[in-house]
Design an enzyme around this catalytic site. Structure first.
Site, PDB file in Angstrom:
ATOM      1  N   ASP A 174       0.820  -1.048  -0.003  1.00  0.00           N
ATOM      2  CA  ASP A 174      -0.084   0.031  -0.025  1.00  0.00           C
ATOM      3  C   ASP A 174       0.790   1.279  -0.106  1.00  0.00           C
ATOM      4  O   ASP A 174       0.678   2.306  -0.784  1.00  0.00           O
ATOM      5  CB  ASP A 174      -0.877   0.018   1.131  1.00  0.00           C
ATOM      6  N   VAL A 175       1.860   1.212   0.748  1.00  0.00           N
ATOM      7  CA  VAL A 175       2.748   2.252   0.942  1.00  0.00           C
ATOM      8  C   VAL A 175       3.426   2.762  -0.366  1.00  0.00           C
ATOM      9  O   VAL A 175       3.424   3.831  -0.992  1.00  0.00           O
ATOM     10  CB  VAL A 175       3.698   2.148   2.137  1.00  0.00           C
TER      11      VAL A 175
END
Lengths: 398, 398
Positions: free
Chosen positions: B164-165
């Protein structure tokens, strides 16, 4: 119109003095969007030239993976003449990306002297310039203390160098932001990103530091989600990860597994409301226990079939051999012929522009473009290039 | 000159229709560099409004952490009138960042109709639009199969939502690249990034997919490095992570621990060369065994003292409580007063411009800027804004 023809970073040239993951990934990300990224190395290669994993030939798959689509120039950075050539390249490009310790003549101040609107992007280990790498930053930021098997007493490292990856992408973001600023104002920027700041910022952005400041101690949960219902389940022939993040996911999960009434009975008996994340999390052991037999009695394929057409988030766990075996079906992957390694499937940029399916480019051979860059960028005559080579100021292609 | 005054993304406005980690992080990263990022939510909040961790007040620390520095507008996205207002905002800004399923009137095609040079950045789960989240993508990409304790039989998830990051940062990179393209050519871009492609690209970039394609099976190594010498050591009062990536690191490590001669004797006896990463890795158990007593007989502070002024990469493992306790000394962190949560230290952007130490901004309250945006961006008169509020087309600040 879509930019099917001109890539978005066309015309942007970056001189990269870097090694390992973060800084090379930052440069590669820009190269894959059309920038002309020139990686400069010491003749013979930087400290990452032989980093594992290696191909059977001994060439580094890691180096090849992180430098795709760049041009490579080698010079003797220990000689003033070699550094002066690199400084001229930096003055021409106006953009430098580096994690190298500053060498005489190549430090920010000297480069900016020659190019007042220089964009200088520097990766640091710690903010004050100390050494740090993904492994040490990870230990320091606290995430390993909540990673790994539930009940485990010892910290568990991630294998993915996640901080390096994030840091490399922040470098690219900063560089693009600074170039936008220069396009609009003519001003250069000195920009620094510390790996340790990236880890700290990320832990903060995810709420973990605020949580800890408020005195809340997050347990180590193994493969379970924090704050909602999600976990891995053993199936008849493997394991699947299942994640529930909304009331709809939950409703679909119990419906697909035939457990709607069981879940409702449990809800009533416990006075719980499984439409809420908090109650799904609080009662995760009971809910997992109710669901586990459904998974255990099915193969992964049957689980997938049973959850098909539901909103339930799930995936079978694969090992890297299985992932590799399935790469031919992935539009992201394209075949490259990497010098010294051979043909294999490599990823293009995950940033997909328009309907284009871009082909990945291989990494250069070390020093491959040395003469071409000296000729085309610095306008050096062939005789001078030959002389520089003969004197070992610049390298030959390996 | 440094851009101490004008942030590099000044003048860039982004309409963000998003939730959870990746897309909000992409927007926040731009906001922290000076963009005007307007997060648009359904009245009452999106699916991430109550995501854990929560403050004692019940407010989401996760939401607050991932939306710092944005403006917030709420509208009834289920009504055509609400969607039409958002479409007008998108046409004004010319940049949309989203992971929301396309709603009638807010899909790419419709928005581009009104703004031919639209930059539309969309996060997908899988490339074909299927659902996927960090947890499922992680299981599918194979990394958990080599993460966690050595010898462990079961996959181990990362706690950091690393995909996600990375994906959020790729969204920001793509958006900036597309905006550069528009500044230079006037052309818009449709840009998509799939979370599953980000995971696959990263595994490929790190050489892991090439390694697997070549039939090499990387073992699960616990907290040990792959391809060099690095591992955690128990000390008298904790654990430290030590990483060796160059011959110099190794030379310094054995010198600092008084084991130069022991290592040399071992090298001769084994016919090994510990200046090479391959031999340090091949003999890691023996080397670890030789080094372990030095660490075990010292506290973490004594280990640090003994390795001070060496190149050896090391860090004590800390838990999140210790990290939180040390935040006052971190220049990255600044105090914010977050509505509903209170004062705490939050991170600024890890992208450091010039010598500036920017202060972090808090996240908005949900809907906080609704009236202001309708008035200033869409030039709606106060009477019309009041009417929209009264009819529930747009929200009030909570």
């Amino acid at each position: 119109m879509q930019n099917d023809v001109t890539p978005p970073l066309a015309g942007l040239r970056v001189i990269e003095l870097s090694s390992f993951v973060a800084s090379p990934l930052g440069g590669m990300t820009l190269a894959q969007l059309g920038a002309d990224v020139i990686r400069v190395d010491q003749i013979g290669g930087g400290p990452d030239i032989d980093r594992w994993p290696l191909a059977p030939s001994g060439r580094s798959l890691y180096w090849a993976g992180l430098n795709k689509g760049k041009r490579s120039l080698t010079a003797d950075l220990r000689s003033a003449e070699g550094r002066a050539l690199v400084a001229r390249l930096a003055a021409d490009a106006g953009v430098v990306l580096t994690n190298a310790p500053p060498r005489d003549g190549l430090a920010y101040e000297a480069l900016r002297e020659a190019r007042p609107d220089l964009i200088h992007v520097q990766l640091l280990g710690t903010r004050d310039g100390g050494n740090a790498v993904d492994y040490t930053v990870n230990a320091a930021v606290g995430l390993p203390s909540i990673t790994g098997p539930a009940g485990g007493a010892e910290p568990s490292n991630h294998v993915l160098p996640a901080w390096d990856v994030a840091c490399g992408l922040y470098l690219a973001i900063g560089l693009l932001a600074a170039e936008r600023h220069r396009l609009r104002t003519g001003e250069g920027t000195r920009l620094r990103v510390a790996l340790s700041d990236v880890a700290l910022a990320t832990a903060g952005n995810l709420g973990m530091l605020a949580e800890a400041q408020l005195g809340q101690v997050r347990p180590r949960l193994g493969n379970q989600l924090f704050g909602d219902f999600g976990r891995d389940f053993a199936t008849a022939d493997g394991r699947v990860m299942v994640a529930v993040l909304t009331a709809r996911h939950w409703r679909d999960l119990v419906a697909a597994t035939g457990l709607t009434e069981v879940a409702a009975a449990l809800e009533r008996a416990l006075g719980a409301d499984f439409r809420t994340a908090g109650d799904r999390y609080a009662y995760r052991d009971a809910l997992g226990g109710v669901l586990a037999p459904w998974f255990a009695s099915r193969t992964c394929a049957e689980v997938e079939d049973g959850l098909k057409n539901t909103s339930v988030l799930r995936s079978r766990y694969r090992d890297l051999a299985e992932v590799a075996a399935g790469l031919h079906d992935e539009p992201l992957m394209g075949e490259i012929d990497q010098p010294g390694i051979g043909r294999h499937l490599a990823p293009a940029s995950p940033v997909r522009l328009g309907d284009e399916v871009p082909a990945p480019a291989p990494a250069p051979e070390l020093g491959q473009h040395t003469a071409e860059i000296l000729r085309d960028v610095l306008d050096l005559p062939d005789t001078e290039i030959a002389d520089l080579r003969a004197r070992g100021v610049v390298g030959e292609p390996v």
